[in-house]
Motif scaffolding. Structure first.
Motif, PDB file in Angstrom:
ATOM      1  N   VAL A 112       0.836  -1.201   0.000  1.00  0.00           N
ATOM      2  CA  VAL A 112       0.000   0.000   0.000  1.00  0.00           C
ATOM      3  C   VAL A 112       0.873   1.253   0.000  1.00  0.00           C
ATOM      4  CG1 VAL A 112      -1.707   1.311   1.315  1.00  0.00           C
ATOM      5  CG2 VAL A 112      -1.930  -1.176   1.118  1.00  0.00           C
ATOM      6  N   PHE A 113       1.951   1.245   0.792  1.00  0.00           N
ATOM      7  CA  PHE A 113       2.831   2.427   0.838  1.00  0.00           C
ATOM      8  C   PHE A 113       3.390   2.741  -0.544  1.00  0.00           C
ATOM      9  CE2 PHE A 113       7.026   4.323   0.914  1.00  0.00           C
ATOM     10  CZ  PHE A 113       6.816   5.466   1.667  1.00  0.00           C
ATOM     11  N   MET A 114       3.893   1.732  -1.242  1.00  0.00           N
ATOM     12  CA  MET A 114       4.502   1.988  -2.548  1.00  0.00           C
ATOM     13  C   MET A 114       3.488   2.571  -3.527  1.00  0.00           C
ATOM     14  SD  MET A 114       7.294  -1.037  -3.171  1.00  0.00           S
ATOM     15  CE  MET A 114       6.207  -2.411  -2.846  1.00  0.00           C
ATOM     16  N   ARG A 228      12.807  -0.685  -0.712  1.00  0.00           N
ATOM     17  CA  ARG A 228      13.668  -0.444   0.453  1.00  0.00           C
ATOM     18  C   ARG A 228      13.185   0.788   1.235  1.00  0.00           C
ATOM     19  NH1 ARG A 228      18.565  -2.746   1.165  1.00  0.00           N
ATOM     20  NH2 ARG A 228      19.436  -0.791   1.980  1.00  0.00           N
ATOM     21  N   LEU A 229      12.761   1.829   0.528  1.00  0.00           N
ATOM     22  CA  LEU A 229      12.231   3.008   1.212  1.00  0.00           C
ATOM     23  C   LEU A 229      10.982   2.643   2.009  1.00  0.00           C
ATOM     24  CD1 LEU A 229      12.138   6.064   1.774  1.00  0.00           C
ATOM     25  CD2 LEU A 229      10.840   6.317  -0.365  1.00  0.00           C
ATOM     26  N   SER A 230      10.127   1.823   1.427  1.00  0.00           N
ATOM     27  CA  SER A 230       8.916   1.401   2.139  1.00  0.00           C
ATOM     28  C   SER A 230       9.263   0.653   3.410  1.00  0.00           C
ATOM     29  CB  SER A 230       8.026   0.541   1.238  1.00  0.00           C
ATOM     30  OG  SER A 230       8.511  -0.786   1.123  1.00  0.00           O
ATOM     31  N   ARG A 231      10.300  -0.182   3.355  1.00  0.00           N
ATOM     32  CA  ARG A 231      10.696  -0.943   4.531  1.00  0.00           C
ATOM     33  C   ARG A 231      11.249  -0.032   5.622  1.00  0.00           C
ATOM     34  NH1 ARG A 231      11.220  -6.280   4.513  1.00  0.00           N
ATOM     35  NH2 ARG A 231      11.398  -5.746   6.716  1.00  0.00           N
ATOM     36  N   HIS A 232      11.950   1.038   5.220  1.00  0.00           N
ATOM     37  CA  HIS A 232      12.441   1.989   6.224  1.00  0.00           C
ATOM     38  C   HIS A 232      11.272   2.687   6.918  1.00  0.00           C
ATOM     39  CE1 HIS A 232      14.773   5.062   8.248  1.00  0.00           C
ATOM     40  NE2 HIS A 232      14.010   5.975   7.678  1.00  0.00           N
ATOM     41  N   VAL A 233      10.310   3.126   6.136  1.00  0.00           N
ATOM     42  CA  VAL A 233       9.161   3.818   6.714  1.00  0.00           C
ATOM     43  C   VAL A 233       8.380   2.886   7.631  1.00  0.00           C
ATOM     44  CG1 VAL A 233       6.964   4.946   6.183  1.00  0.00           C
ATOM     45  CG2 VAL A 233       8.994   5.455   4.799  1.00  0.00           C
ATOM     46  N   ILE A 234       8.181   1.645   7.196  1.00  0.00           N
ATOM     47  CA  ILE A 234       7.434   0.683   8.001  1.00  0.00           C
ATOM     48  C   ILE A 234       8.159   0.364   9.303  1.00  0.00           C
ATOM     49  CG2 ILE A 234       6.670  -1.742   8.067  1.00  0.00           C
ATOM     50  CD1 ILE A 234       6.074  -1.428   5.054  1.00  0.00           C
ATOM     51  N   MET A 235       9.481   0.423   9.282  1.00  0.00           N
ATOM     52  CA  MET A 235      10.252   0.149  10.487  1.00  0.00           C
ATOM     53  C   MET A 235       9.844   1.070  11.637  1.00  0.00           C
ATOM     54  SD  MET A 235      14.401   0.239  11.051  1.00  0.00           S
ATOM     55  CE  MET A 235      14.841  -1.170  10.046  1.00  0.00           C
ATOM     56  N   MET A 236       9.319   2.232  11.298  1.00  0.00           N
ATOM     57  CA  MET A 236       8.933   3.217  12.314  1.00  0.00           C
ATOM     58  C   MET A 236       7.455   3.107  12.701  1.00  0.00           C
ATOM     59  SD  MET A 236      11.069   6.520  10.900  1.00  0.00           S
ATOM     60  CE  MET A 236      10.411   6.421   9.231  1.00  0.00           C
ATOM     61  N   THR A 237       6.776   2.060  12.237  1.00  0.00           N
ATOM     62  CA  THR A 237       5.355   1.898  12.536  1.00  0.00           C
ATOM     63  C   THR A 237       5.092   0.583  13.263  1.00  0.00           C
ATOM     64  OG1 THR A 237       4.711   0.668  10.540  1.00  0.00           O
ATOM     65  CG2 THR A 237       4.907   3.070  10.329  1.00  0.00           C
ATOM     66  N   GLU A 238       3.844   0.424  13.662  1.00  0.00           N
ATOM     67  CA  GLU A 238       3.434  -0.801  14.360  1.00  0.00           C
ATOM     68  C   GLU A 238       3.338  -1.998  13.412  1.00  0.00           C
ATOM     69  OE1 GLU A 238      -0.183   1.144  12.685  1.00  0.00           O
ATOM     70  OE2 GLU A 238       1.616   1.825  13.737  1.00  0.00           O
ATOM     71  N   ASP A 264       4.146  11.956   6.684  1.00  0.00           N
ATOM     72  CA  ASP A 264       3.101  11.786   7.698  1.00  0.00           C
ATOM     73  C   ASP A 264       1.736  11.589   7.047  1.00  0.00           C
ATOM     74  OD1 ASP A 264       4.876  12.004   9.788  1.00  0.00           O
ATOM     75  OD2 ASP A 264       4.598  14.163  10.033  1.00  0.00           O
ATOM     76  N   GLN A 265       1.462  12.373   6.000  1.00  0.00           N
ATOM     77  CA  GLN A 265       0.187  12.244   5.300  1.00  0.00           C
ATOM     78  C   GLN A 265       0.071  10.880   4.619  1.00  0.00           C
ATOM     79  OE1 GLN A 265      -2.561  14.396   4.971  1.00  0.00           O
ATOM     80  NE2 GLN A 265      -3.450  12.580   3.997  1.00  0.00           N
ATOM     81  N   ILE A 266       1.156  10.477   3.961  1.00  0.00           N
ATOM     82  CA  ILE A 266       1.138   9.190   3.263  1.00  0.00           C
ATOM     83  C   ILE A 266       0.969   8.047   4.251  1.00  0.00           C
ATOM     84  CG2 ILE A 266       2.487   7.587   1.850  1.00  0.00           C
ATOM     85  CD1 ILE A 266       3.755  10.008   0.501  1.00  0.00           C
ATOM     86  N   ILE A 267       1.715   8.093   5.359  1.00  0.00           N
ATOM     87  CA  ILE A 267       1.623   7.024   6.358  1.00  0.00           C
ATOM     88  C   ILE A 267       0.215   6.950   6.938  1.00  0.00           C
ATOM     89  CG2 ILE A 267       2.423   6.277   8.636  1.00  0.00           C
ATOM     90  CD1 ILE A 267       5.184   7.398   7.852  1.00  0.00           C
ATOM     91  N   GLY A 268      -0.396   8.103   7.180  1.00  0.00           N
ATOM     92  CA  GLY A 268      -1.774   8.118   7.673  1.00  0.00           C
ATOM     93  C   GLY A 268      -2.735   7.466   6.691  1.00  0.00           C
TER      94      GLY A 268
END
Length: 282
Positions: A112-114, A228-238, A264-268
Motif C-alpha cells: 500500500v505504501f509503494m 527499500r524506502l517502504s521498509r524503512h518507513v514501516i520500520m517506524m510503525t506498528e 506523515d500524510q502518506i503514512i496516515g
C-alpha cells in the motif's frame, strides 16, 4: 543446498491458477471470473473486496463478472493478489500463525505504501508500464519466501524466530541461511516466484532487496529503491515485523527522492487503507 518444495498449503490450486492467469497478458476478465468461481472462499473474498468502500461507490453486487469489470485491470490484479496471497500466511499453530500474520501485515503495508507514494509523488521514481504493473503485488510477495521456508523447515521455523528476534538485521538475514540449509527468504521467494512464472524483473527485486542500490542487478532499480524506502518507513510503525536495528539499514545504500514528500500524510493514508483491507477479511 537442498531443493525446495513450493507446495504452499494455504494457496489452493484455483489460487495458483489465478496467479498464473494474472501473469499472462492474454487473460481476460471473463476467464478470471470463471476461475474464481471454482473456489467459494476466493469468490466470496473478491466480491467482498469489490463491494468495499475502497473500490466501490454504487450499489453492491454478487455477480463476480460485474464486480471485476467495474474495477479495471490493475484493481483486479490488486484484489486477486491480496485474496490469494493472504491465504498463504496462515498456519494452524497459534505461535507460527502469529509470526505469519505479522509478516503479512508488513507485506500488505509495504504494498500500500509503494502505491500511495507513487501516486503522491509520481516524479520521485519514474516507472514504465510493467513497473506500474509490478506495484500491484511487489509488496505482497516480497516476503513470500518465509512461507516457503516454513513448508520446507517447519521443525526449525518457530525456533529461528524465537532465537533471532533481537539480532541486528544483517545478522538476522545471515542466520536465515545457516538455519535453513543455505536458503534465506530472499532466495526462496525468488525461486517460488519463478515456479509461479512471475516475470524475471520482479523476481530480481524480491531476491535482492537486501542489497544496496549500487549492488542491485535488475531491470527496475527504481522499484528496488522504492521497496527499500517502504521498509524503512514501516520500520517506524506498528506494522514492522523484522528487527529495527540498525535504524538506517534500509536507508543506507538507497536512493532517496529529492522531491518534497509529506510522509506523515502518506503514512496516515496507508494505515487507513490497510485497516480497510483487513476489515474486509475480518
Amino acid at each position: 543446498m537442498e531443493s525446495l518444495s513450493f507446495d504452499l498449503p494455504g494457496i489452493s490450486p484455483v489460487g495458483l491458477d489465478l496467479i498464473a492467469m494474472l501473469n499472462s497478458p492474454q487473460t481476460t476478465v471473463k476467464q478470471i471470473a470463471a476461475q474464481a468461481k471454482l473456489d467459494p472462499v476466493i469468490f466470496g473474498n473478491i466480491i467482498a473486496c469489490a463491494n468495499s468502500p475502497l473500490f466501490h461507490e454504487v450499489n453492491n453486487t454478487t455477480d463476480i463478472l460485474t464486480s471485476l469489470v467495474r474495477l479495471g485491470q490493475r484493481e483486479i490484479k490488486r484484489i486477486v493478489y491480496q485474496v490469494v496471497l493472504r491465504s498463504a500466511f496462515f498456519h494452524e499453530s497459534t505461535e507460527i500463525n502469529t509470526i505469519l500474520r505479522r509478516v503479512w501485515q508488513q507485506s500488505l503495508t509495504a504494498n500500500v505504501f509503494m502505491q500511495k507514494f507513487v501516486s503522491a509523488v509520481p516524479e520521485a521514481y519514474v516507472l514504465e508500464s510493467e513497473g506500474h504493473d509490478h506495484l500491484e503485488c511487489l509488496g505482497l510477495i516480497h516476503n513470500i519466501g518465509y512461507v516457503v521456508l516454513l513448508v520446507n523447515y517447519q521443525d526449525r521455523f518457530l525456533e529461528f524466530f524465537t532465537a533471532s528476534a533481537n539480532l541486528p538485521l544483517p545478522e538476522f538475514f545471515a542466520r536465515e541461511r545457516s538455519w535453513f540449509g543455505g536458503h534465506d527468504h530472499f532466495s526462496a521467494g525468488a525461486e517460488v516466484l519463478a515456479a509461479w512464472n512471475f516475470p524475471v524483473s520482479i523476481r530480481e527485486i524480491v531476491g535482492q532487496y537486501a542489497l544496496h542500490s549500487r549492488d542491485f542487478r535488475g531491470a527496475y532499480p527504481a522499484l528496488h529503491n522504492l521497496l527499500r524506502l517502504s521498509r524503512h518507513v514501516i520500520m517506524m510503525t506498528e506494522c514492522n515485523f523484522h528487527p529495527r536495528k540498525p535504524a538506517d539499514f534500509w536507508l543506507e545504500g538507497t536512493e532517496i527522492p529529492s522531491a518534497e514528500v509529506d510522509y506523515d500524510q502518506i503514512i496516515g493514508d496507508v494505515r487507513e487503507t490497510v485497516r480497510s483491507i483487513e476489515g474486509v477479511f475480518a
